[in-house]
Design an enzyme around this catalytic site. Structure first.
Site, PDB file in Angstrom:
ATOM      1  N   LYS A 129      42.105  53.514  38.172  1.00 38.79           N
ATOM      2  CA  LYS A 129      42.194  53.700  39.622  1.00 38.79           C
ATOM      3  C   LYS A 129      43.003  54.946  39.990  1.00 38.79           C
ATOM      4  O   LYS A 129      42.802  55.516  41.057  1.00 38.79           O
ATOM      5  CB  LYS A 129      42.759  52.449  40.277  1.00 38.79           C
ATOM      6  CG  LYS A 129      41.757  51.301  40.209  1.00 38.79           C
ATOM      7  CD  LYS A 129      42.166  50.090  40.996  1.00 38.79           C
ATOM      8  CE  LYS A 129      41.052  49.054  40.969  1.00 38.79           C
ATOM      9  NZ  LYS A 129      40.875  48.432  39.627  1.00 38.79           N
TER      10      LYS A 129
HETATM   11  C1  LIG Z   1      39.689  47.761  39.239  1.00 39.34           C
HETATM   12  C2  LIG Z   1      39.458  47.556  37.789  1.00 39.34           C
HETATM   13  C3  LIG Z   1      38.179  47.242  37.279  1.00 39.34           C
HETATM   14  C4  LIG Z   1      36.973  46.999  38.163  1.00 39.34           C
HETATM   15  O1  LIG Z   1      36.534  48.167  38.815  1.00 39.34           O
HETATM   16  P1  LIG Z   1      35.559  48.061  40.065  1.00 39.34           P
HETATM   17  O2  LIG Z   1      35.499  49.434  40.615  1.00 39.34           O
HETATM   18  O3  LIG Z   1      36.215  47.094  41.033  1.00 39.34           O
HETATM   19  O4  LIG Z   1      34.245  47.555  39.595  1.00 39.34           O
HETATM   20  C5  LIG Z   1      38.021  47.145  35.900  1.00 39.34           C
HETATM   21  N1  LIG Z   1      39.071  47.298  35.072  1.00 39.34           N
HETATM   22  C6  LIG Z   1      40.311  47.595  35.525  1.00 39.34           C
HETATM   23  C7  LIG Z   1      41.431  47.737  34.548  1.00 39.34           C
HETATM   24  C8  LIG Z   1      40.554  47.735  36.894  1.00 39.34           C
HETATM   25  O5  LIG Z   1      41.792  48.015  37.335  1.00 39.34           O
END
Ligand SMILES: *Cc1c(COP(=O)(O)O)cnc(C)c1O
Length: 479
Positions: A117
């Site tokens: 993120k």
């Molecule tokens: C947010 C997250 C996901 C999922 O991603 P999306 O964009 O919501 O599909 C997968 N793995 C980790 C470690 C995350 O923080």
């Protein structure tokens, strides 16, 4: 470039108009009116840009196709300020790691909070600061987190002019590492609020505050949730960077496997593919919360209640509905806004599901859009973490393990065998240390910059799960 809503509101809007917003006024999500097309010659030029100038300049090339209301030199400067080796650990920013014949990991988790993120949120922080400064405005970001999103938002917004972050989290329910990551931030514009309750209580408070329109306007309350278009756009860049690293010329194809929850990450892959990036398959990997796997297998999208949402060892994928999924369905339905509104508005609200299984558009979906899916369980995660460590000497986190498991399963199909597969690494193992310890019998490595963070002084207030108390706290902080 102009943006429209997935629910039929075709009022054209510019990038900076939607940058600070969540949903469109009609409840839909924003998408560009059309995806800019990238031909082989352009892709060849971008290959050079990435290798010779770096990720930040590649990001500028892609973003400038979608953002024409920030002067080019400012946008390039924002990209260069964001994607640095100091912040992301390497000059490549998203290096590929080879696992086995035709299978790669793309490292997206070497940013400040060790999860993918950061890739988008770090850019968002700089874009917000730039745009708020230009307008002479302020923004108070109010959020609820059970872990990753909150810390990525705080690390992106810390010290940014014009922005405050009020992040609620359920008291004592995040992992010690996650708590330490967030609560050790001493920046004056970051407010950690530990709520006496569970995650749903935090979310209810955020909703209640946002629904008080007078308060929301007076205190300029905003969010940074995963439906924000700028976040999704920032993620498109690493699909191009992954492709460029795995190939030598533009005739080659690759596939991506994406550990998925809210469908934000893989939706960025969809955008890249729609732009013309030669992606064979986009593989959606879920954990036991398999709303998305069910859809791609059957055509039925069935959201789950909280009682049917499992708490798993890949918790960032524990979702009951996928908030970005509407963007893909809009494209799948030939960009029919009124049909999308019907499905995601009245129909989901009344029945909790919709069924496209009989629709020819769904039957073409795999061929036209490249989507396939698979699911992984706790036992699969443990086995995959163990196997990847044993055979390749690489320790992966639980979410990435869901991806590797599903990718290996997909690659057993003969038609996939020759296509390089890139699995997106969405977090580092230290963030989910307990499960990795369970799999390997030893603790995962901790990056040096996080040594001893549990012992640092903490900046957090404890508040009851009471909307009025949280509002009063915000008022006082803004005074
Ligand atoms: C947010 C997250 C996901 C999922 O991603 P999306 O964009 O919501 O599909 C997968 N793995 C980790 C470690 C995350 O923080």
């Amino acid at each position: 470039m102009q943006y429209i809503s997935t629910r039929g509101d075709n009022t054209p809007r510019k990038f900076c108009e939607i940058l600070l917003e969540g949903l469109a006024p009609d409840g839909g999500l924003y998408l560009p009116v059309a995806y800019p097309q990238v031909d082989a010659a352009t892709l060849g030029r971008w290959r050079k840009v990435y290798h010779e100038q770096g990720y930040a300049d590649l990001a500028f090339e892609i973003l400038s196709l979608y953002i024409d209301d920030i002067p080019a030199k400012d946008l390039r400067a924002l990209c260069q300020k964001t994607y640095t080796a100091e912040v992301f650990g390497t000059g490549e920013i998203v290096p590929l790691r080879h696992l086995e014949d035709g299978l790669w990991l793309e490292a997206l988790s070497n940013g400040p909070t060790l999860a993918f993120k950061d890739m988008a949120m770090q850019l968002l922080g700089n874009l917000f600061e730039y745009e708020l400064g230009r307008r002479g405005e302020e923004l108070n970001i109010l959020g609820a987190t059970s872990g990753d999103t909150g810390s990525a938002a705080e690390y992106a917004m810390r010290g940014k002019k014009g922005v405050r972050v009020f992040m609620t989290s359920p008291q004592g329910r995040m992992s010690p590492f996650q708590q330490a990551q967030m609560f050790s931030l001493q920046d004056e514009n970051i407010y950690n609020i530990a709520i006496e309750g569970v995650f749903d209580d935090c979310q209810d408070i955020v909703k209640a505050v946002s629904n008080d329109l007078a308060f929301k306007r007076k205190y300029k309350i905003g969010t940074v949730n995963s439906i924000n278009w700028a976040r999704l756009l920032a993620q498109v860049v690493y699909y191009f960077a992954g492709y460029i690293q795995a190939t030598t010329d533009e005739t080659q194809k690759v596939s991506f496997t994406v550990p998925s929850g809210n469908f934000g990450n893989v939706c960025a892959g969809h955008v890249a593919r729609m732009m013309g990036l030669p992606i064979a398959q986009l593989v959606v990997a879920t954990n036991e919360n398999d709303v998305l796997d069910e859809f791609f297998r059957t055509g039925i999208y069935r959201v789950r209640g909280s009682a049917d949402t499992h708490e798993t060892s890949s918790p960032s994928m524990d979702i009951s509905k996928a908030s970005n999924f509407e963007r893909f369905v809009f494209d799948l339905l030939g960009r029919d806004g009124s049909r999308t509104r019907e499905l995601f508005g009245p129909q989901l609200a009344s029945t909790g599901q919709f069924d496209l299984s009989a629709d020819p558009l769904f039957k073409e979906a795999a061929a036209r859009y490249g989507f396939i899916s698979g699911k992984s369980t706790h036992a699969d995660r443990l086995a995959t973490i163990r196997d990847t460590d044993k055979r390749h000497g690489v320790v992966i986190d639980t979410h990435t393990a869901d991806g590797v498991k599903v990718a290996q399963q997909v690659r057993k199909n003969a038609d996939q065998a020759g296509v390089p597969m890139i699995v997106l690494e969405t977090a580092l193992p230290i963030k989910f240390a307990a499960t990795v310890q369970q799999a390997l019998g030893r603790a995962p490595e901790r990056p040096a910059k996080f040594a001893g963070i549990e012992d640092l002084p903490r900046r957090v207030v404890d508040l009851p799960a009471d909307v009025a108390v949280v509002k009063a706290f915000i008022e006082k902080a803004c005074a």
